[in-house]
Design a protein around this motif. Structure first.
Motif, mmCIF file in Angstrom:
data_model
loop_
_atom_site.group_PDB
_atom_site.id
_atom_site.type_symbol
_atom_site.label_atom_id
_atom_site.label_comp_id
_atom_site.label_asym_id
_atom_site.label_seq_id
_atom_site.Cartn_x
_atom_site.Cartn_y
_atom_site.Cartn_z
ATOM 1 N N HIS A 123 0.862 -1.184 0.000
ATOM 2 C CA HIS A 123 0.000 0.000 0.000
ATOM 3 C C HIS A 123 0.904 1.242 0.000
ATOM 4 N N THR A 125 -0.599 8.174 -0.120
ATOM 5 C CA THR A 125 -0.609 9.352 -1.006
ATOM 6 C C THR A 125 -0.956 10.634 -0.271
ATOM 7 N N THR A 179 -2.879 3.886 -1.972
ATOM 8 C CA THR A 179 -3.291 3.156 -3.174
ATOM 9 C C THR A 179 -2.817 1.708 -3.079
ATOM 10 N N HIS A 180 -3.658 0.812 -3.584
ATOM 11 C CA HIS A 180 -3.341 -0.622 -3.605
ATOM 12 C C HIS A 180 -3.962 -1.212 -4.862
ATOM 13 N N GLY A 222 -3.914 -0.097 -7.739
ATOM 14 C CA GLY A 222 -4.548 0.945 -8.528
ATOM 15 C C GLY A 222 -5.802 1.551 -7.928
ATOM 16 N N GLN A 223 -6.198 1.091 -6.760
ATOM 17 C CA GLN A 223 -7.410 1.589 -6.105
ATOM 18 C C GLN A 223 -7.057 2.392 -4.855
ATOM 19 N N ASP A 224 -7.835 3.438 -4.588
ATOM 20 C CA ASP A 224 -7.652 4.196 -3.347
ATOM 21 C C ASP A 224 -8.224 3.421 -2.168
#
Length: 649
Positions: free
Chosen positions: A574, A577, A587-588, A590-592
């Motif tokens: 992870h 940001t 982000t992980h 590509g997802q927040d």
């Protein structure tokens, strides 16, 4: 006329003699068997190894027990650097060892091993690993071990007797049988690894037959020498042996002629109990000794993070008869003498980091120590008086600076140490806040006590610069200014009030209930555990694949287990940001991901603090830099660097 009663030391129970079979030792402290990796390529004892053991004998320990010595090379090869006694070539080295230890006033026991079996480090395709049964190799379960035949077992028993005879001829005082931690003898004793249907398998008595025959062969070949056995009472993994069966085994071994027994826990499946790190606390395996003490009549040796206070408590409570000390005697070979002299506070603590003792062994390097730079170099690293007394200024009161000041003072230099904070310790001080790291705090107190007895003047609350007048007349300047925290500029919100540095968190900054630690290095992970133990709801966010990846695997094993046990949420892979009000955004894949937080801890690591040395170099000033201001590293590296720098003055 009445005589004045003699006031006994609270550590007197440790200092009383005890008889083990035909041998009496002057006190109840033994140096536990630990590999040194100091032998020759062929497995013979070296002068370096003798010097290491002799230093502990001079320090007052009653019985020096060596690391493992292989009594056979018939079916597996001992690792290079470890001891062999399968040929007469071993006798001269053993004789020199015995004579040196006797001259220092102690006794010496040689630990004999039948081998590692399924735990052997390197698998030779042309020579399958051996075991009691066709067990999977520990490190590579795709490889099956070859069960020993009855004839091969009996050959190993014969070899044990031959090795014991060599030891007796060399003047060794006792023999210990290496029967713990899931090594070959233990594989025979344990149903999880022994599925034999012949006379060496089945009942407890049959599974102990190999061990019993070795004990008897040793007693016959070396009459009069006491024999001990090191037994893992609880393997500490599902399916492994527990105390209930180990108690039966201990009774069988005593009946075979055993004179005393060493009790511990662990196995390769629970290796952190083999080399217990600071997370496991004081006396973490005393229960093993207590379990055996209830069923045998011979003396029992306890071990497992025994400091002097825990050790004497164990004896006073009747849980054991002898204190087995390993890494504590590595850290301070004068452990026993200092207790006898009423100098408990002068014993250098073992910080249980495993970094340069166990850690070195993992890489086939000679034994070292994070807090005692003379370990393994007892002849070379002798602190000698300096030919000329100099004025030495040490900038920074962390581990590197404190050790440099101590050694410089011992050599007769006049030392001024300057620390910008009000207290000494540097990064050790905040790191020592959790109970499981109390030995770090004890280390700071130890330095303070040593420096108070030396020509060292300590100035706290004073931050020097390269042009400060305090260094103008210094003959030598040692710089140990440590490191500075890293705060990634790419992460927004790190300057908000809810963000606290890992150091400030240790130092008592107010924290909310839900704490999110940014960074899963050792400092972040240790703080997370500390906060979870205090009742906080803790989450660690780490951009890499795992936590504390530079931590030695044994310590990491315990850390990860305890984090899980205390419900710490771990989010690896992870990337943080932003820190927002009441939350952390990462982000992980590509997802927040949004993690609720009352307090956010910044633990992104550190960078060298080179400000002082760069300014000094710009002025043409010659300095010596040590510790984190050179390259951030572990505490042992800073201490060893400080020692070396002071020896060069």
């Amino acid at each position: 006329m009445t005589s004045t009663p003699v006031e006994l030391s609270p550590y007197d129970p440790l200092l009383r003699p005890i008889t083990l079979g035909t041998m009496t030792i002057p006190n109840r402290v033994v140096l536990l068997p630990m590999g040194t990796e100091m032998g020759t390529h062929e497995g013979l004892i070296t002068d370096r190894e003798i010097a290491y053991y002799t230093e502990r004998a001079r320090g007052g320990v009653g019985l020096v027990m060596t690391g493992i010595a292989a009594f056979s090379q018939d079916f597996e090869q001992i690792n290079e650097g470890l001891c062999r006694v399968d040929t007469d070539a071993a006798i001269p080295g053993l004789t020199a060892l015995a004579e040196s230890i006797h001259a220092a006033g102690a006794k010496v026991s040689l630990q004999l091993t039948a081998g590692l079996g399924r735990n052997i480090n390197v698998v030779n395709p042309d020579r399958p690993p051996i075991s009691a049964s066709d067990n999977p190799h520990y490190a590579d379960p795709s490889v099956l071990c070859r069960p020993l035949t009855v004839d091969e077992i009996q050959l190993l028993v014969q070899r044990a007797g031959e090795a014991a005879a060599r030891a007796a001829l060399a003047g060794i005082d006792a023999i210990d049988i290496h029967g713990h931690t899931g090594y070959l003898i233990d594989q025979f004793m344990s149903p999880v690894w022994n599925r034999r249907t012949d006379e060496y398998g089945g009942s407890v008595e049959a599974r102990c037959r190999f061990a019993v025959e070795i004990i008897q062969a040793v007693k016959k070949a070396a009459p009069g020498l006491p024999v001990s056995f090191r037994l893992s009472v609880d393997h500490r993994f599902p399916g492994g042996r527990t105390a209930e069966e180990s108690r039966k085994i201990a009774v069988i071994l005593e009946a075979a002629g055993l004179d005393f027994i060493l009790a511990d826990d662990g196995s390769y499946e629970a290796m952190d109990y083999v080399f217990p790190p600071y997370y496991l606390g004081d006396g973490c395996m005393v229960s093993a000794a207590e379990a055996l003490k209830e069923v045998v009549s011979i003396p029992v040796v306890a071990c497992g993070n025994l400091d002097p206070d825990t050790a004497v408590q164990v004896l006073n409570e009747g849980k054991a008869d002898i204190a087995g000390v390993g890494r504590g005697l590595i850290a301070d070979p004068e452990w026993v003498n200092k207790l006898a002299q009423g100098r408990r506070e002068d014993i250098r603590p073992c910080i249980r980091c495993n970094a340069m003792c166990v850690g070195n062994a993992f890489f086939a390097l000679p034994l070292g120590c994070a807090v005692n730079p003379q370990v393994g170099l007892e002849r070379e690293r002798v602190i000698t008086p300096a030919p000329v007394s100099k004025h030495v200024v040490v900038v920074g009161g962390g581990p590197g600076g404190l050790e440099a000041a101590r050694v410089a003072g011992l050599r007769g230099h006049q030392v001024d140490l300057y620390e910008k904070n009000d207290l000494l310790g540097g990064v050790l001080l905040p790191a020592a806040t959790p109970e499981f790291k109390k030995e770090l705090k004890a280390m700071i107190s130890w330095w303070e006590r040593q420096l108070a007895q030396l020509p060292v003047t300590i100035h706290t609350g004073v931050e020097l610069r390269a042009d400060s007048p305090e260094i103008a007349d210094a003959d030598e300047v040692i710089v140990a200014t440590g490191s500075v925290p890293i705060e990634p500029a790419s992460i927004g919100g790190l300057d908000s009030d809810q963000v606290v540095s890992v150091l400030d968190a240790h130092n008592g900054a107010p924290l909310g209930h839900r704490v999110v630690v940014l960074g899963g290095g050792l400092s972040g992970a240790d703080l997370a555990l500390e906060l979870a133990l205090e009742g906080h709801e803790v989450t660690i966010v780490e951009m890499g694949e795992g936590l504390a990846r530079d931590l030695i695997i044994i310590n990491r094993m315990t850390l990860l287990r305890q984090l899980a046990d205390h419900n710490v949420t771990v989010l690896t892979n992870h990337t943080v940001t932003q820190v927002t009000s009441g939350a952390v955004v990462a982000t992980h894949d590509g997802q927040d991901v949004v993690i609720d937080a009352d307090t956010v801890i910044s633990a992104f690591g550190v960078a060298p603090n080179k400000e002082f040395q760069e300014a000094a170099q710009a002025q043409g000033r010659t300095i010596v830099a040590v510790g984190d201001c050179v390259t951030p590293a572990k505490v042992g590296e800073a201490i060893n660097a400080g020692f070396a720098a002071a020896c060069e003055l």
